[in-house]
Design an enzyme around this catalytic site. Structure first.
Site, PDB file in Angstrom:
ATOM      1  CG  HIS A  58       7.701  77.423  49.266  1.00 34.07           C
ATOM      2  ND1 HIS A  58       6.849  78.425  49.611  1.00 34.07           N
ATOM      3  CD2 HIS A  58       7.156  76.297  49.759  1.00 34.07           C
ATOM      4  CE1 HIS A  58       5.828  77.932  50.308  1.00 34.07           C
ATOM      5  NE2 HIS A  58       5.990  76.650  50.396  1.00 34.07           N
ATOM      6  CD  GLU A 105       6.090  72.174  48.598  1.00 38.74           C
ATOM      7  OE1 GLU A 105       5.857  72.407  47.403  1.00 38.74           O
ATOM      8  OE2 GLU A 105       5.550  72.813  49.528  1.00 38.74           O
ATOM      9  CG  HIS A 109       2.556  71.452  44.987  1.00 39.96           C
ATOM     10  ND1 HIS A 109       1.448  72.209  44.662  1.00 39.96           N
ATOM     11  CD2 HIS A 109       2.929  71.864  46.224  1.00 39.96           C
ATOM     12  CE1 HIS A 109       1.166  73.038  45.653  1.00 39.96           C
ATOM     13  NE2 HIS A 109       2.047  72.854  46.615  1.00 39.96           N
TER      14      HIS A 109
END
Ligand SMILES: *[C@@H]1O[C@H](CO)[C@@H](O)[C@H](O)[C@H]1NC(C)=O
Ligand SMILES: *[C@@H]1O[C@H](CO)[C@@H](O)[C@H](O)[C@H]1NC(C)=O
Ligand SMILES: *[C@@H]1O[C@H](CO)[C@@H](O)[C@H](O)[C@H]1NC(C)=O
Ligand SMILES: *[C@@H]1O[C@H](CO)[C@@H](O)[C@H](O)[C@H]1NC(C)=O
Length: 247
Positions: A58, A105, A109
Site C-alpha cells: 500500500h 503515494e 509520502h
C-alpha cells in the site's frame, strides 16, 4: 458550558500539536511504516475484483510530514527498471496498469521520506519499498506459521504471536469491523515499522510516547472502515476464491 468544553478541547489539541511539532523540530521522520494490504479485503471495501493471493504494497509512510514538496512530480520513467515489480507487488487494485496510485503515494509520502538522503530520489524511495517488502515477505511468514486464507476464523492472539515470534517486534494489524450484529472482523492491512536505518522497530509504543511523538501520523491515510483488530472477535482472512461471498 458548551463553549468551555470546546475551549478545553482546543487547548488540548494545541498542546498536543506543539508537542508533536517539537518532537520533530525540522519535520524529520523517525519511523517508516511499510503498509501492505490483503487485496481481497481491499476489494471488498472498494468494490473491485481481484484474484491476487499475496499481500500487496500500500505504501511506505514516514511518521512525519505529508505532501512535503508539491513541485516534485512523479515521473514513471525514473523507475522504469522496476516497473514490472511495481505492477506485480504494488498494484493499483482499483485501476490496474495505472500509475495513479504510485503518483499519489509519492506526492503524499515519498516527498517527505525524501528528506532523508537514503530516500532522496523516486528511484531510491520506490526501490527501498520493494526491497523491504521482499525482505519482510509477510505472505510467506504468515503461511509458514499456518495462517492462511480460510473459511475458518482466527484469533488475533494467534496472528499476533505468529508475527511477533518471527519479526521480534510488534506490527500493527488492522481489520474491517463488521456492521451491527456482525460476528467476525476481516483481516485487511498490516503495518511493519522500521527506523531511519531500516531496522525493525515496534509499530506501537507506550502511551506517553504516542502523545509526544505520534499524535499526528501526519498524512498517514486511514480508511474509515479499517482499524486495529479487536481481541474480542474472531478474524476472517478471506480466501481469494471463497465458498460464499461474505460481504
Ligand atoms: C488474474 O487475473 C488476471 C487479469 O484478469 C489474469 O491475467 C491472471 O492470469 C489471473 N491470475 C490468476 C492466478 O488467476
Ligand atoms: C522540491 O522539489 C524540486 C524538484 O525536484 C526541487 O528542485 C526542490 O529543491 C525541492 N524543494 C525542497 C524544499 O526540497
Ligand atoms: C521524466 O524523467 C525523464 C528522465 O529523466 C525525463 O527525460 C523527462 O523529461 C521527465 N518527464 C517529465 C514530465 O518531467
Ligand atoms: C515470498 O516468499 C515466497 C516463498 O518463499 C516466494 O515464493 C515469494 O516470491 C516471496 N515474495 C516476495 C515478495 O519476495
Amino acid at each position: 458550558m458548551r463553549f468551555s468544553a470546546a475551549a478545553v478541547l482546543l487547548c488540548a489539541g494545541y498542546f498536543l500539536l506543539s508537542a508533536a511539532v517539537s518532537a520533530h523540530p525540522r519535520g524529520e521522520w523517525t519511523k517508516l511504516i511499510l503498509t501492505q494490504h490483503w487485496p481481497k479485503t481491499f476489494c471488498g471495501m472498494h468494490h473491485c475484483q481481484t484474484n491476487i493471493s499475496f499481500w500487496t504494497l500500500h505504501g511506505l509512510w514516514p511518521n512525519a510530514g505529508s505532501m512535503c514538496n508539491s513541485s516534485w512530480h512523479f515521473n514513471a520513467s525514473l523507475i522504469e527498471d522496476i516497473l514490472p515489480e511495481m505492477q506485480k507487488y504494488w498494484p493499483d487494485l482499483l485501476a490496474p496498469f495505472s500509475p495513479e496510485f504510485w503518483q499519489y503515494e509519492w506526492k503524499k509520502h515519498g516527498t517527505c521520506a525524501a528528506k532523508a538522503e537514503s530516500l532522496n530520489s523516486q528511484h531510491k524511495y520506490f526501490s527501498k519499498a520493494l526491497e523491504l517488502y521482499h525482505k519482510f515477505n509477510l505472505t510467506s511468514v504468515l503461511m509458514n506459521k499456518q495462517i492462511v486464507p480460510s473459511e475458518e476464523h482466527y484469533k488475533l492472539d494467534d496472528i499476533e504471536t505468529a508475527l511477533t515470534s518471527f519479526y521480534g517486534v510488534k506490527l500493527k494489524i488492522q481489520c474491517v469491523h463488521p456492521g451491527k450484529g456482525g460476528q467476525f472482523q476481516t483481516l485487511g492491512q498490516i503495518e511493519i515499522c522500521v527506523d531511519k536505518d531500516f531496522q525493525l522497530m515496534d509499530c506501537e509504543r507506550s502511551g506517553e510516547e504516542i502523545l509526544s511523538n505520534e499524535i499526528l501520523p501526519l498524512g498517514v491515510e486511514s480508511h474509515p472502515d479499517l482499524s486495529v483488530c479487536d481481541h474480542s472477535m474472531p478474524i476472517y482472512y478471506p480466501p481469494v476464491v471463497s465458498r460464499s461471498q461474505r460481504w
